[in-house]
Scaffold this active site. Structure first.
Site, PDB file in Angstrom:
ATOM      1  N   TYR A 129      13.143  51.784  -2.254  1.00  0.00           N
ATOM      2  CA  TYR A 129      12.236  50.850  -2.951  1.00  0.00           C
ATOM      3  C   TYR A 129      11.249  50.229  -1.952  1.00  0.00           C
ATOM      4  O   TYR A 129      10.034  50.163  -2.209  1.00  0.00           O
ATOM      5  CB  TYR A 129      13.084  49.777  -3.636  1.00  0.00           C
ATOM      6  CG  TYR A 129      12.329  48.792  -4.483  1.00  0.00           C
ATOM      7  CD1 TYR A 129      11.899  49.125  -5.768  1.00  0.00           C
ATOM      8  CD2 TYR A 129      12.071  47.503  -4.017  1.00  0.00           C
ATOM      9  CE1 TYR A 129      11.227  48.194  -6.558  1.00  0.00           C
ATOM     10  CE2 TYR A 129      11.407  46.571  -4.793  1.00  0.00           C
ATOM     11  CZ  TYR A 129      10.981  46.916  -6.066  1.00  0.00           C
ATOM     12  OH  TYR A 129      10.318  45.995  -6.838  1.00  0.00           O
ATOM     13  N   LYS A 152       7.173  50.524  -1.872  1.00  0.00           N
ATOM     14  CA  LYS A 152       6.320  49.334  -2.005  1.00  0.00           C
ATOM     15  C   LYS A 152       5.456  49.118  -0.764  1.00  0.00           C
ATOM     16  O   LYS A 152       4.334  48.624  -0.862  1.00  0.00           O
ATOM     17  CB  LYS A 152       7.190  48.104  -2.296  1.00  0.00           C
ATOM     18  CG  LYS A 152       7.910  48.160  -3.647  1.00  0.00           C
ATOM     19  CD  LYS A 152       6.912  48.185  -4.789  1.00  0.00           C
ATOM     20  CE  LYS A 152       7.543  48.136  -6.154  1.00  0.00           C
ATOM     21  NZ  LYS A 152       6.548  48.192  -7.239  1.00  0.00           N
TER      22      LYS A 152
HETATM   23  P1  NAD Z   1      10.957  46.023 -15.647  1.00  0.00           P
HETATM   24  O1  NAD Z   1      12.059  46.955 -15.311  1.00  0.00           O
HETATM   25  O2  NAD Z   1      11.276  44.819 -16.466  1.00  0.00           O
HETATM   26  O3  NAD Z   1       9.748  46.797 -16.343  1.00  0.00           O
HETATM   27  C1  NAD Z   1       9.295  48.002 -15.817  1.00  0.00           C
HETATM   28  C2  NAD Z   1       8.241  48.608 -16.693  1.00  0.00           C
HETATM   29  O4  NAD Z   1       7.858  49.857 -16.102  1.00  0.00           O
HETATM   30  C3  NAD Z   1       8.695  48.914 -18.108  1.00  0.00           C
HETATM   31  O5  NAD Z   1       7.636  48.642 -19.010  1.00  0.00           O
HETATM   32  C4  NAD Z   1       8.951  50.429 -18.090  1.00  0.00           C
HETATM   33  O6  NAD Z   1       8.724  51.080 -19.329  1.00  0.00           O
HETATM   34  C5  NAD Z   1       7.936  50.874 -17.074  1.00  0.00           C
HETATM   35  N1  NAD Z   1       8.280  52.150 -16.445  1.00  0.00           N
HETATM   36  C6  NAD Z   1       9.358  52.434 -15.674  1.00  0.00           C
HETATM   37  N2  NAD Z   1       9.316  53.728 -15.300  1.00  0.00           N
HETATM   38  C7  NAD Z   1       8.211  54.255 -15.849  1.00  0.00           C
HETATM   39  C8  NAD Z   1       7.622  55.548 -15.851  1.00  0.00           C
HETATM   40  N3  NAD Z   1       8.169  56.574 -15.182  1.00  0.00           N
HETATM   41  N4  NAD Z   1       6.469  55.730 -16.529  1.00  0.00           N
HETATM   42  C9  NAD Z   1       5.898  54.709 -17.211  1.00  0.00           C
HETATM   43  N5  NAD Z   1       6.389  53.474 -17.243  1.00  0.00           N
HETATM   44  C10 NAD Z   1       7.537  53.260 -16.575  1.00  0.00           C
HETATM   45  O7  NAD Z   1      10.355  45.591 -14.230  1.00  0.00           O
HETATM   46  P2  NAD Z   1       9.552  44.277 -13.761  1.00  0.00           P
HETATM   47  O8  NAD Z   1      10.504  43.361 -13.112  1.00  0.00           O
HETATM   48  O9  NAD Z   1       8.672  43.784 -14.841  1.00  0.00           O
HETATM   49  O10 NAD Z   1       8.686  44.916 -12.589  1.00  0.00           O
HETATM   50  C11 NAD Z   1       7.348  45.334 -12.760  1.00  0.00           C
HETATM   51  C12 NAD Z   1       6.796  45.728 -11.392  1.00  0.00           C
HETATM   52  O11 NAD Z   1       6.894  44.621 -10.495  1.00  0.00           O
HETATM   53  C13 NAD Z   1       7.578  46.863 -10.741  1.00  0.00           C
HETATM   54  O12 NAD Z   1       6.689  47.693 -10.025  1.00  0.00           O
HETATM   55  C14 NAD Z   1       8.497  46.143  -9.777  1.00  0.00           C
HETATM   56  O13 NAD Z   1       8.870  46.952  -8.704  1.00  0.00           O
HETATM   57  C15 NAD Z   1       7.600  45.002  -9.346  1.00  0.00           C
HETATM   58  N6  NAD Z   1       8.329  43.840  -8.819  1.00  0.00           N
HETATM   59  C16 NAD Z   1       9.214  43.155  -9.583  1.00  0.00           C
HETATM   60  C17 NAD Z   1       9.870  42.059  -9.047  1.00  0.00           C
HETATM   61  C18 NAD Z   1      10.839  41.254  -9.824  1.00  0.00           C
HETATM   62  O14 NAD Z   1      11.459  40.337  -9.236  1.00  0.00           O
HETATM   63  N7  NAD Z   1      11.034  41.486 -11.114  1.00  0.00           N
HETATM   64  C19 NAD Z   1       9.630  41.678  -7.712  1.00  0.00           C
HETATM   65  C20 NAD Z   1       8.723  42.405  -6.971  1.00  0.00           C
HETATM   66  C21 NAD Z   1       8.069  43.477  -7.527  1.00  0.00           C
END
Ligand code: NAD
Length: 247
Positions: free
Chosen positions: A155, A159
């Protein structure tokens, strides 16, 4: 901020941060097209939750790690709207494991969905942005992409790769009025983080100077700013939304 007349694409908009971004861009007047992997009911919920009915919000099923899916997705958008002004590369997954236990598939899948997708998506939109002499590319990385994290080598690499990719794109297209910036969230409450054990959540909370988890809206507010005219002179930057976690 006003995004009226803008066409915005958000990857992974069916829940979490992506859903908050779709809602915010809609609220500011952009037409928003978002994709999701499999949960159609959740995608419909995102559409229904948008408050501004004067502009369209459209969902598509599309696997962002699949070159054909991405091609078809953008072809349909360009056929209908003839341009894309804003792209938010948000879709992402994690498959956490210690390095010595990490399976090939856990490495490969995370790199493909988180990093290769940014390449596939950006390649599809760059020509139309060049023609229109306008583009706002926004990439959702993570605090982990800056600092690394034990148990998340796949991951973190994906990133960190996004940051280097976005800076390269920023340099390639700065002269075309296309900006590329990275948002690095800390710990945001979504389904991705809700599945973590309580002990891990508590440890994170203790290390956040603001002593609260972030919300999708905290991230969406910065994304909206970076997408706006007001952010015209900002490119190649990595901005954290993390309550002070990574400072
Ligand atoms: P989540 O798991 O709640 O949502 C992920 C979304 O991505 C969903 O809508 C899903 O359908 C979509 N997705 C996953 N694989 C896919 C694919 N192959 N094709 C199309 N869509 C796909 O995640 P989140 O927490 O909302 O995270 C969103 C982004 O933010 C991610 O890139 C994650 O790495 C990043 N992020 C999240 C956090 C956190 O604390 N939640 C922190 C840092 C970064």
């Amino acid at each position: 901020m006003d995004l009226k007349g803008k066409i915005a694409v958000v990857t992974g908009g069916s829940r979490g941060i992506g859903r908050a971004v779709v809602r915010k861009l809609n609220c500011l007047g952009a037409t928003v097209i978002f994709n999701y992997l499999s949960n159609t009911a959740a995608a419909e919920e995102t559409v229904k939750s948008c408050s501004n009915n004067t502009v369209k919000v459209i969902s598509h099923r599309c696997d962002v790690s699949n070159v054909e899916d991405v091609r078809i997705f953008f072809k349909s958008i360009l056929d209908e709207f003839e341009k894309v002004d804003i792209v938010v590369n948000n879709a992402g997954i994690n498959r956490d494991n210690l390095l010595m236990r990490m399976k090939d598939e856990e490495w490969r899948k995370v790199i493909e969905v988180n990093l290769t997708s940014s390449f596939l998506v950006t390649r599809e939109v760059i020509k139309t942005m060049m023609r229109k002499k306008f583009g706002r590319l926004i990439y959702i990385s993570s605090v982990v992409g800056i600092r690394g994290n034990a148990g998340q080598a796949n991951y973190a690499a994906s990133k960190g790769g996004i940051i280097a990719f976005a800076k390269s794109i920023a340099q390639e297209y700065a002269g075309r009025n296309i900006t590329a910036n990275v948002v690095a969230p800390g710990f945001i409450e979504t389904e991705m983080t809700n599945k973590l054990p309580e002990s891990v959540r508590t440890k994170y909370l203790a290390s956040i100077p603001m002593k609260r988890y972030g919300k999708g809206e905290d991230v969406a507010n910065l994304v909206a700013f970076l997408a706006s005219e007001e952010a015209a002179y900002i490119t190649g930057q990595v901005i954290s939304v993390d309550g002070g976690l990574a400072m």
